[in-house]
Design an enzyme around this catalytic site. Structure first.
Site, PDB file in Angstrom:
ATOM      1  NE  ARG A 102      -3.811   0.440   1.861  1.00 27.95           N
ATOM      2  CZ  ARG A 102      -5.001   0.483   2.378  1.00 27.95           C
ATOM      3  NH1 ARG A 102      -5.278   1.199   3.660  1.00 27.95           N
ATOM      4  NH2 ARG A 102      -6.100  -0.169   1.722  1.00 27.95           N
ATOM      5  CG  HIS A 129      -8.327  -0.091  -3.009  1.00 23.12           C
ATOM      6  ND1 HIS A 129      -7.607  -0.937  -2.639  1.00 23.12           N
ATOM      7  CD2 HIS A 129      -8.953   0.255  -1.852  1.00 23.12           C
ATOM      8  CE1 HIS A 129      -7.579  -1.540  -1.353  1.00 23.12           C
ATOM      9  NE2 HIS A 129      -8.329  -0.556  -0.690  1.00 23.12           N
ATOM     10  CD  GLN A 132     -12.733  -1.882  -1.009  1.00 20.36           C
ATOM     11  OE1 GLN A 132     -11.905  -1.784  -0.137  1.00 20.36           O
ATOM     12  NE2 GLN A 132     -13.804  -2.277  -0.540  1.00 20.36           N
ATOM     13  CG  ASP A 224     -13.562   6.289  -1.166  1.00 22.51           C
ATOM     14  OD1 ASP A 224     -13.328   6.156   0.030  1.00 22.51           O
ATOM     15  OD2 ASP A 224     -12.322   6.359  -1.973  1.00 22.51           O
ATOM     16  CB  CYS A 264     -14.194   1.104   0.181  1.00 27.99           C
ATOM     17  SG  CYS A 264     -14.047   2.926   0.371  1.00 27.99           S
ATOM     18  NE  ARG A 292     -10.381  -5.623   0.276  1.00 33.09           N
ATOM     19  CZ  ARG A 292      -9.492  -4.548   0.808  1.00 33.09           C
ATOM     20  NH1 ARG A 292     -10.065  -3.353   1.524  1.00 33.09           N
ATOM     21  NH2 ARG A 292      -8.072  -4.708   0.517  1.00 33.09           N
TER      22      ARG A 292
END
Ligand code: CP
Ligand code: NVA
Length: 305
Positions: A102, A129, A132, A224, A264, A292
């Site tokens: 990340r 992402h 995700q 988001d 998310c 996830r």
């Protein structure tokens, strides 16, 4: 199990539709019953930014697959003192079987993948992402049983999460309408990648500044945060500009009766989404968060086996 014929997962753009479905299928199997598909394999997890879901899902995921994860905070690595990305990639490749990273800069992740001889998985950059989005499409299929003839209404910042949702929608034939305020729309680069891919799948990708247009007849409503990691200094300006871009009960009225609401996470309750909606009957956000784990396991297994 047929592996994915790519070394890395940097963007969903690089996957074929068949590979995307292979990830979704294995996710479903692993969610039903865990399998130790990566016995004794090792995953390094490099983080330049905080994380709850990504860290825990990958770290616990590799353990459940029979391997072990090693958390590597950027500040504890020599990279934090100026060691090059190239040397880091070449060194870590001698110890590990895979790297999840990340980072702020997308090109840094591309460079790491270029020099690593082991799979590199993008766990979020300022641009994308992908893990995700793949996980979210698994959740959408779980609830909606389809991706074609389906409208996703994304309300908010045209940033990494929106970008990966657009690319994944374009690949899979889902329709997506993104509503963002002026100045915070999706970059032209992503628009053109999405439009190019959509030509093949028939997916409809639209952009608007009107949240109601995005929410209208939506099967999925997604948002988001207004202020992403690294943008903290823009907080007050963004909070003002994004006021209208909130998923609340009045916006929900534009969507289909059986809409699902996704986020998310982490959420800033009372900003991009109200308590009432995130805790309400249409919300699937914690199933989404759970997924996830299952999706990240499928991705690791298909790349690292
Ligand atoms: N959605 C997501 O990536 O969450 P974290 O930042 O907690 O990993
Ligand atoms: N856009 C958010 C996503 C967090 C998972 C961020 O980059 O902070």
């Amino acid at each position: 199990m047929k592996k994915i014929d790519k070394k890395d997962l940097i963007s969903v753009k690089d996957l074929t539709i068949e590979e995307i479905y292979r990830i979704l299928d294995l996710t479903k199997k692993l969610k039903k019953k865990n399998k130790k598909l990566l016995k004794n394999k090792t995953l390094g997890l490099i983080f330049e930014k905080p994380s709850t879901r990504t860290r825990v899902s990958f770290e616990i995921g590799i353990y459940q697959l029979g391997g072990i994860g090693l958390y590597l905070n950027r500040n504890d690595l020599q990279i934090g003192r100026g060691e090059s990305v190239k040397d880091t990639a070449m060194t870590l490749s001698r110890y590990l079987d895979g790297i999840m990273i990340r980072a702020f800069s997308h090109s840094m992740v591309e460079e790491l993948a270029q020099y690593a001889t082991i799979p590199v998985i993008n766990g979020l950059t300022d641009l994308l992402h992908p893990c995700q989005a793949l996980s979210d499409f698994f959740t959408i299929v779980e609830y909606k049983k389809r991706l074609s003839n389906l409208k996703i209404g994304f309300i908010g910042d045209g940033n990494n999460v929106a970008n990966s949702l657009i690319i994944t929608a374009a690949k899979t034939g889902a329709n997506i309408t993104v509503a963002s305020p002026e100045g915070y729309t999706v970059k032209d680069e992503i628009k053109s990648i999405g439009n190019d891919i959509a030509k093949k799948s028939g997916s409809r990708i639209e952009f608007t500044s009107d949240p109601a247009e995005s929410a209208k007849n939506a099967d999925v409503l997604y948002t988001d945060v207004w202020v992403s990691m690294g943008q903290e200094q823009e907080k007050s300006k963004r909070n003002e500009i994004f006021q209208k871009y909130q998923i609340n009960s009045s916006l929900l009225k534009y969507a289909k009766d059986d809409v699902i609401v996704m986020h998310c996470l982490p959420a800033h309750r009372g900003e991009e989404i109200t308590d009432e909606v995130i805790d309400g009957n249409y919300s699937v956000v914690f199933d989404q968060a759970e997924n996830r784990l299952h999706t990240q396991k499928a991705i690791m297994a298909l790349l690292m086996k």
